[in-house]
Design a protein around this motif. Structure first.
Motif, PDB file in Angstrom:
ATOM      1  N   PHE A  25      26.954  25.143  20.217  1.00  0.00           N
ATOM      2  CA  PHE A  25      26.085  25.740  21.238  1.00  0.00           C
ATOM      3  C   PHE A  25      24.635  25.902  20.768  1.00  0.00           C
ATOM      4  CE2 PHE A  25      30.292  27.007  22.708  1.00  0.00           C
ATOM      5  CZ  PHE A  25      30.196  26.740  24.063  1.00  0.00           C
ATOM      6  N   GLU A  26      24.374  25.613  19.487  1.00  0.00           N
ATOM      7  CA  GLU A  26      23.010  25.804  18.971  1.00  0.00           C
ATOM      8  C   GLU A  26      22.050  24.840  19.677  1.00  0.00           C
ATOM      9  OE1 GLU A  26      22.797  25.578  14.718  1.00  0.00           O
ATOM     10  OE2 GLU A  26      20.902  26.669  14.647  1.00  0.00           O
ATOM     11  N   ASN A  27      20.933  25.390  20.121  1.00  0.00           N
ATOM     12  CA  ASN A  27      19.894  24.603  20.802  1.00  0.00           C
ATOM     13  C   ASN A  27      20.388  23.882  22.050  1.00  0.00           C
ATOM     14  OD1 ASN A  27      18.101  25.290  18.708  1.00  0.00           O
ATOM     15  ND2 ASN A  27      18.901  23.603  17.451  1.00  0.00           N
ATOM     16  N   LYS A  28      21.436  24.387  22.658  1.00  0.00           N
ATOM     17  CA  LYS A  28      22.000  23.698  23.829  1.00  0.00           C
ATOM     18  C   LYS A  28      21.585  24.348  25.151  1.00  0.00           C
ATOM     19  CE  LYS A  28      25.052  20.270  22.822  1.00  0.00           C
ATOM     20  NZ  LYS A  28      25.375  20.464  21.428  1.00  0.00           N
ATOM     21  N   ASN A  29      21.081  25.599  25.065  1.00  0.00           N
ATOM     22  CA  ASN A  29      20.643  26.266  26.286  1.00  0.00           C
ATOM     23  C   ASN A  29      21.778  26.481  27.291  1.00  0.00           C
ATOM     24  OD1 ASN A  29      18.490  27.593  27.253  1.00  0.00           O
ATOM     25  ND2 ASN A  29      17.490  25.826  28.219  1.00  0.00           N
ATOM     26  N   ILE A  30      22.986  26.619  26.785  1.00  0.00           N
ATOM     27  CA  ILE A  30      24.130  26.887  27.672  1.00  0.00           C
ATOM     28  C   ILE A  30      24.362  28.386  27.776  1.00  0.00           C
ATOM     29  CG2 ILE A  30      26.625  26.592  27.972  1.00  0.00           C
ATOM     30  CD1 ILE A  30      26.329  23.893  26.475  1.00  0.00           C
ATOM     31  N   LEU A  31      24.291  29.059  26.624  1.00  0.00           N
ATOM     32  CA  LEU A  31      24.524  30.503  26.596  1.00  0.00           C
ATOM     33  C   LEU A  31      23.204  31.249  26.736  1.00  0.00           C
ATOM     34  CD1 LEU A  31      26.936  30.647  23.508  1.00  0.00           C
ATOM     35  CD2 LEU A  31      27.598  30.794  25.924  1.00  0.00           C
ATOM     36  N   ASP A  32      23.200  32.271  27.593  1.00  0.00           N
ATOM     37  CA  ASP A  32      22.032  33.143  27.686  1.00  0.00           C
ATOM     38  C   ASP A  32      22.151  34.238  26.636  1.00  0.00           C
ATOM     39  OD1 ASP A  32      19.937  34.785  28.318  1.00  0.00           O
ATOM     40  OD2 ASP A  32      20.920  35.667  30.078  1.00  0.00           O
ATOM     41  N   LEU A  33      21.290  34.188  25.646  1.00  0.00           N
ATOM     42  CA  LEU A  33      21.310  35.213  24.595  1.00  0.00           C
ATOM     43  C   LEU A  33      19.995  35.984  24.573  1.00  0.00           C
ATOM     44  CD1 LEU A  33      22.854  32.980  21.774  1.00  0.00           C
ATOM     45  CD2 LEU A  33      24.053  34.622  23.223  1.00  0.00           C
ATOM     46  N   SER A  34      19.245  35.889  25.686  1.00  0.00           N
ATOM     47  CA  SER A  34      17.901  36.476  25.726  1.00  0.00           C
ATOM     48  C   SER A  34      17.927  37.989  25.577  1.00  0.00           C
ATOM     49  CB  SER A  34      17.223  36.104  27.049  1.00  0.00           C
ATOM     50  OG  SER A  34      17.997  36.603  28.131  1.00  0.00           O
ATOM     51  N   TYR A  35      19.053  38.612  25.854  1.00  0.00           N
ATOM     52  CA  TYR A  35      19.132  40.078  25.783  1.00  0.00           C
ATOM     53  C   TYR A  35      19.352  40.574  24.353  1.00  0.00           C
ATOM     54  CZ  TYR A  35      24.052  38.761  25.912  1.00  0.00           C
ATOM     55  OH  TYR A  35      25.252  38.167  25.668  1.00  0.00           O
ATOM     56  N   LEU A  36      19.590  39.671  23.426  1.00  0.00           N
ATOM     57  CA  LEU A  36      19.791  40.094  22.042  1.00  0.00           C
ATOM     58  C   LEU A  36      18.450  40.482  21.420  1.00  0.00           C
ATOM     59  CD1 LEU A  36      22.432  37.491  20.815  1.00  0.00           C
ATOM     60  CD2 LEU A  36      22.804  39.859  21.540  1.00  0.00           C
ATOM     61  N   SER A  37      18.491  41.360  20.436  1.00  0.00           N
ATOM     62  CA  SER A  37      17.251  41.806  19.787  1.00  0.00           C
ATOM     63  C   SER A  37      17.127  41.149  18.417  1.00  0.00           C
ATOM     64  CB  SER A  37      17.257  43.328  19.641  1.00  0.00           C
ATOM     65  OG  SER A  37      18.035  43.682  18.517  1.00  0.00           O
ATOM     66  N   ALA A  38      15.981  41.335  17.807  1.00  0.00           N
ATOM     67  CA  ALA A  38      15.737  40.756  16.484  1.00  0.00           C
ATOM     68  C   ALA A  38      16.697  41.330  15.443  1.00  0.00           C
ATOM     69  CB  ALA A  38      14.292  41.017  16.063  1.00  0.00           C
ATOM     70  N   GLU A  39      17.207  42.525  15.720  1.00  0.00           N
ATOM     71  CA  GLU A  39      18.142  43.162  14.790  1.00  0.00           C
ATOM     72  C   GLU A  39      19.510  42.471  14.776  1.00  0.00           C
ATOM     73  OE1 GLU A  39      18.190  45.732  12.417  1.00  0.00           O
ATOM     74  OE2 GLU A  39      16.111  45.055  12.604  1.00  0.00           O
ATOM     75  N   ASP A  40      19.853  41.860  15.887  1.00  0.00           N
ATOM     76  CA  ASP A  40      21.188  41.263  15.995  1.00  0.00           C
ATOM     77  C   ASP A  40      21.299  40.037  15.098  1.00  0.00           C
ATOM     78  OD1 ASP A  40      22.085  43.156  17.881  1.00  0.00           O
ATOM     79  OD2 ASP A  40      21.049  42.065  19.479  1.00  0.00           O
ATOM     80  N   LEU A  41      22.514  39.806  14.615  1.00  0.00           N
ATOM     81  CA  LEU A  41      22.747  38.698  13.690  1.00  0.00           C
ATOM     82  C   LEU A  41      23.511  37.591  14.424  1.00  0.00           C
ATOM     83  CD1 LEU A  41      22.739  37.581  10.774  1.00  0.00           C
ATOM     84  CD2 LEU A  41      24.859  38.867  10.386  1.00  0.00           C
ATOM     85  N   ILE A  42      22.836  36.459  14.612  1.00  0.00           N
ATOM     86  CA  ILE A  42      23.497  35.328  15.265  1.00  0.00           C
ATOM     87  C   ILE A  42      23.926  34.332  14.196  1.00  0.00           C
ATOM     88  CG2 ILE A  42      23.286  33.441  16.925  1.00  0.00           C
ATOM     89  CD1 ILE A  42      21.221  35.012  18.413  1.00  0.00           C
ATOM     90  N   ILE A  43      25.208  34.052  14.152  1.00  0.00           N
ATOM     91  CA  ILE A  43      25.730  33.076  13.198  1.00  0.00           C
ATOM     92  C   ILE A  43      26.241  31.872  13.994  1.00  0.00           C
ATOM     93  CG2 ILE A  43      27.568  32.615  11.529  1.00  0.00           C
ATOM     94  CD1 ILE A  43      27.558  35.714  10.987  1.00  0.00           C
ATOM     95  N   TYR A  44      25.585  30.721  13.822  1.00  0.00           N
ATOM     96  CA  TYR A  44      26.146  29.517  14.421  1.00  0.00           C
ATOM     97  C   TYR A  44      27.146  28.953  13.423  1.00  0.00           C
ATOM     98  CZ  TYR A  44      22.949  29.815  18.307  1.00  0.00           C
ATOM     99  OH  TYR A  44      22.294  30.252  19.429  1.00  0.00           O
TER     100      TYR A  44
END
Lengths: 346, 346
Positions: free
Chosen positions: A39-58
């Motif tokens: 899903f990385e760089n695919k623009n399928i999932l809306d993750l805009s509500y996440l903050s800089a504090e959140d940890l995204i692991i692809y």
């Protein structure tokens, strides 16, 4: 059983509220998102509500998750110096297993291989949400997080591995290639067959596995319905979570470990040769035919006797599934010679 | 969904361990046992492991539970000056609803009528265990505790009404008289029909209601299997908990309130006349015939027009179920005249 589910096209939109509710009132609250790297760089999932504090692991999912990889990700999450309020797994069985394992390991001292087995987890895990993007693994409903450790492929089987919330959104399934889609759905079909023909089951697991089987047959031989498939997968997951697998899974482990086959594919290769045990193999072949999928012969003359022997040994290590299938006397019924005979057909 | 279940003949033996685990380490810990008064002095349940501190309530269930009765029991439990570590409900739908309501009211200020409705409960309830001794109410799986208040019969519909653990033990079902046994199982059959023909459902509730329907038909027209019936009842409960009832329940409420009929019986009286809406009525009649049960005509010439009018009004108050059955425009489709016409046949 998983306590809460959202079901429906667009159900993923509930994720934002769930996470914001968990964050509400807590200072410096953050969440860990384990997302299949697809899903990385695919623009399928809306993750805009996440903050800089959140940890995204692809998450890397080309190989099935290793304990060493999970340990590395747990260290990464721990580096914040505080615990997350939620761990989310979005993806196939691997992404979900990684998310489950992280949620357990964050509150239980590592390494993760210490928890491979049954009911070894001591402390309550972090709240976790599972979002399958493929149907059939059952991982969203089970109490296991399957990991490949230095010595064994074995799950963290624990109540602490169960998701607190799952989101079943058929819109997320549309990205899966046909073969993988089918192999994974068939993994569920095989779970059901193994659960139904085993000794470790009860009226509940039988009812769930029967209904899941019927739904999968309706979906693949009749009309495709992705939401129904998610439900069939869920029921199969619930059934197998409360019963056990049988002959096919141990054989597939042998294939996977020695030849590096993905789980769903290995399951199909194995199940295809198990008609003498499972009447459902006949319908399975009809489904493959309808979807124009031809399974190759994997075990060729190039495979050495030593390899075959190791595959058989890896198969026969699975005491629980095999005694579920054949009874306590399984060693006298399912011999190494028989295993090798079956493997040679695959 | 309920998180934990035990299933099997003799499964009730797990209750002792569950309660002892909850008591372990806590000083002066006690549990509240709500047991259908039928079991008093019957020597069916082993309660020898309970201590003098535990509160055993043999609940009145000849009438369906009233909010005033629940409030009285909550006061009784509160008189200990501390909260119990668990509330257990053993019995039919009434005993389980009372146990659910007590567990909610102990941590939420009364009176209980304040919580009749949807999602009005604020604080987490006490840990609770449900043990059905009759199959079909679904109460063990639902998120409602149905109470008759001063102004309305309406459940405490809340996540806090859901049992944390249920125990499904077919041995406990053998004490139920044939008629009550059948009426209660048919209540589940009707739930399923209403859930399937409603607008508020999804692939999960449809799958559960379909399977529950099929199992009940197999059990009552084929071979009786009490454990399977408990599972069918559970699946029906899960289905209706996540969808909604339809036409039959509102009509049965009219009958129950005005004529004092028990819920399962009223449901059967009403469903018997609803063939124009539910195709399952045909099979329902076959089952009644096989079990040699003849439903009397309840509404006679002795019933006044005022009574009939009140029954129709009580029926039409059920906006949610009726809009589930007929859509948002239900008032124009299901008129008072039509309700009275149906009631007169019952």
């Amino acid at each position: 059983m998983v306590q809460y589910y959202f079901l429906g096209r667009g159900a993923i939109s509930n994720l934002q509220d769930l996470l914001n509710n968990k964050k509400a009132g807590a200072k410096d609250a953050f969440v860990v998102m384990v997302i299949d790297h697809y899903f990385e760089n695919k623009n399928i999932l809306d993750l805009s509500y996440l903050s800089a504090e959140d940890l995204i692991i692809y998450a890397e999912t080309d190989e099935e998750p290793k304990t060493s990889y999970v340990d590395k990700l747990v260290d990464l999450a721990r580096s914040k110096g505080r615990l997350p309020v939620a761990v989310v797994g979005i993806g196939g069985g691997s992404a979900m297993d990684i998310a489950k394992a992280i949620s357990v390991l964050l509150t239980n001292e590592g390494p993760s291989e210490n928890y491979q087995g049954w009911d070894l987890v001591k402390n309550p895990a972090i709240y976790k949400i599972g979002v399958p993007t493929i149907a059939g693994t059952g991982a969203e409903f089970t109490r296991t997080a399957v990991l490949t450790g230095p010595t064994k492929k074995l799950g963290i089987n624990s109540d602490q591995s169960v998701f607190d919330q799952i989101i079943l959104d058929a819109n997320l399934l549309t990205t899966v290639p046909k073969e993988q889609f089918l192999y994974t759905a068939m993994d569920c079909y095989v779970h059901n067959a193994e659960s139904l023909l085993g000794r470790i089951n009860d009226s509940m697991t039988i009812a769930l596995a029967e209904k899941s089987t019927k739904m999968i047959e309706e979906i693949f031989l009749g009309e495709m319905d992705l939401e129904k498939l998610l439900v069939a997968s869920g029921m199969g997951g619930l059934a197998v979570a409360n019963s056990a697998v049988g002959i096919c899974h141990p054989l597939s482990y042998g294939l996977s470990i020695e030849l590096g086959l993905r789980h769903g594919y290995a399951i199909c290769i194995a199940f295809n040769q198990l008609e003498e045990y499972y009447p459902q193999v006949k319908t399975f072949k009809e489904i493959l035919k309808k979807y124009e999928i031809v399974l190759p012969k994997i075990i060729t003359d190039d495979i050495t006797d030593e390899q075959l022997d190791r595959m058989a040994e890896a198969t026969l290590k699975n005491e629980n599934p095999l005694s579920n299938a054949f009874g306590p006397d399984w060693k006298n019924i399912f011999s190494k010679a028989k295993v090798i005979e079956l493997l040679k057909k695959m």
